[in-house]
Design a protein around this motif. Sequence first.
Motif: not given
Length: 618
Positions: A17, A20, A27-29, A45, A49, A72-74
Amino acid sequence: MTEISKPDAREQVLATVAKLPNRPGVYRYFDANDTVLYVGKARDLKKRVSSYFQKNLASPRIAMMVERVARLETTVTQSEAEALILENNLIKKLQPRFNILFRDDKSYPYLKITGDKVPRMVYYRGAVDKHSQYFGPFPSAGAVKESMQILQKVFMLRSCEDSVYAHRTRPCLLHQIHRCSAPCVQAISQEDYLSDVENAAKFLRGRQSEVLAELETKMHDYASELKFEQAAAVRNQISCLARVLHQQSMEITDAADVDIIAVVVHGGRACVNLAMVRGGRHLGDRAYFPSQLDAAALIAEAPLEVEVLSAFLVQHYTEKFVPGTVILNIDFDQPALMLALMEQCGHRINLIFQPQEPRRKWLDMAQKGAEMALARLLSEHGSQQLRTRALAQALTLEVDDLDRLRVECFDISHTQGEATQASCVVFYEHAMQNGDYRRYNINGITPGDDYAAMRQVLLRRYEKVANGEGAMPDVVLIDGGKGQIEMARQVFAELGLELSLIVGVAKGEGRKVGLETLLFVDGRPAQELGRESAALMLIAQIRDEAHRFAITGMRAKRAKTRRTSRLEEVEGIGAKRRQKLLARFGGLRGVVDASIEDLKSVEGISGQLAEEIYKQLH
């Protein structure tokens, strides 16, 4: 894109984070099981986030979800509008646990006026092009057909397919009942027909007064030239158009394109009712019911109605037509979302919360429609829950959450061994889940061998599950007798799966619903639940849906192979009746879209035959 491994997940998430960028993106959790929890978009972002990982979150409910985040993915995007589109696509694809989900409906229908030398009007779904004129979108097929009927009455545009039009030697029935001006046999000049097409387009765009003025001028010109027959025809057009406008009580003076959205939340469910106005004409409405509302409510930062509306705007309007005016029944202050929508649609969107008449009447109608649709859903949902509970009790299933009970049902369909297809339909959350249906082409077996076909489809469906990919349903229904059930037992035994999941549905005497017998392979005796059993009625519904889905797939595959019309499959339809149907409705698409009453109007088609045609084509 950044991926976080599971060891020391929390520390690594926080470290990621901190790195970023201050750029727009998505973003994906994910949790410890690598299941996606939430998908969101952000103008920045890093700021967005980071707000989730503060030590003292304002919302303890959000903190509960954040505690489950292990990775997480961004994805960085060029703009917030691009992030909006990506977010929508990922929500539909991944179906995250904490996102509000709207069912991905088929594309809306349009009324299309082709760009041919002699244009025709047609009901249309799909991508648009620059060669034709498209009007809509419409909320339903019925709204398109109603508009087409108006154009037939007032402007008498042709609707027949080009293949029919090119081979006409005399006017069809539509001309005789004053619904087509018969350009196919030059009953109207090219110039006058194109003028009618132009007026029809103006009418659909809401320029009715302009059309009336032009028709009146045209009528007077004909009369001054002593062309009284042509003047009378235009006079009839004016009278018909005036009647249509008088009947449209929702008509207004401006030619606005407006969407009216009413959101209602009650009893743990929500309804979004969307009403459409195109060219000043109210075309009707459609109700949407989002899923996963309970989980999304846990992390909602705004009132739930606002969260539902935000999700609807993103998932409904992304890459779709957005009118210039949207009327809402709730206050909505989400400037970032609206700016992203305006950027992707390319024009300003005016939000109205306190409309004046007649738009106030539209909003009241949409609000009432949403309330009624939600009340009906809650009533039906209560009865559906009772049916699901009855099924669990009848099959002695131990399910902690009946909402999560999943049933998969298989059926085989072919015509004397030709075009064999297997179907798998899914019952979940007390309803059939069309988006999870699957068809399987069956190859490499002896034609007509249902047992081999059943073995092949079960192996293809559950072999991956046995290898750790995906989850098993709570019940696997097999439509068939002891032979199909034994084949299912063998497949499950080979794969090491639980045999108690298999339930066979053997047809009763005369294949009547209510006389079925349930067969098991784990030692339980066969069961006959009886006609009044809610569990059996649910099983019969699921079984019948699997049968329908298999048959429609098989017919489509067979028709593709044979390259023949689906009308040839209907018993009682010979060459002459088929020709009359195609000529009356302008082709097979028109026959499919016709109602039973429309079919009965064709010479030689009885009421019983019309019902059979409609049943076979749907």
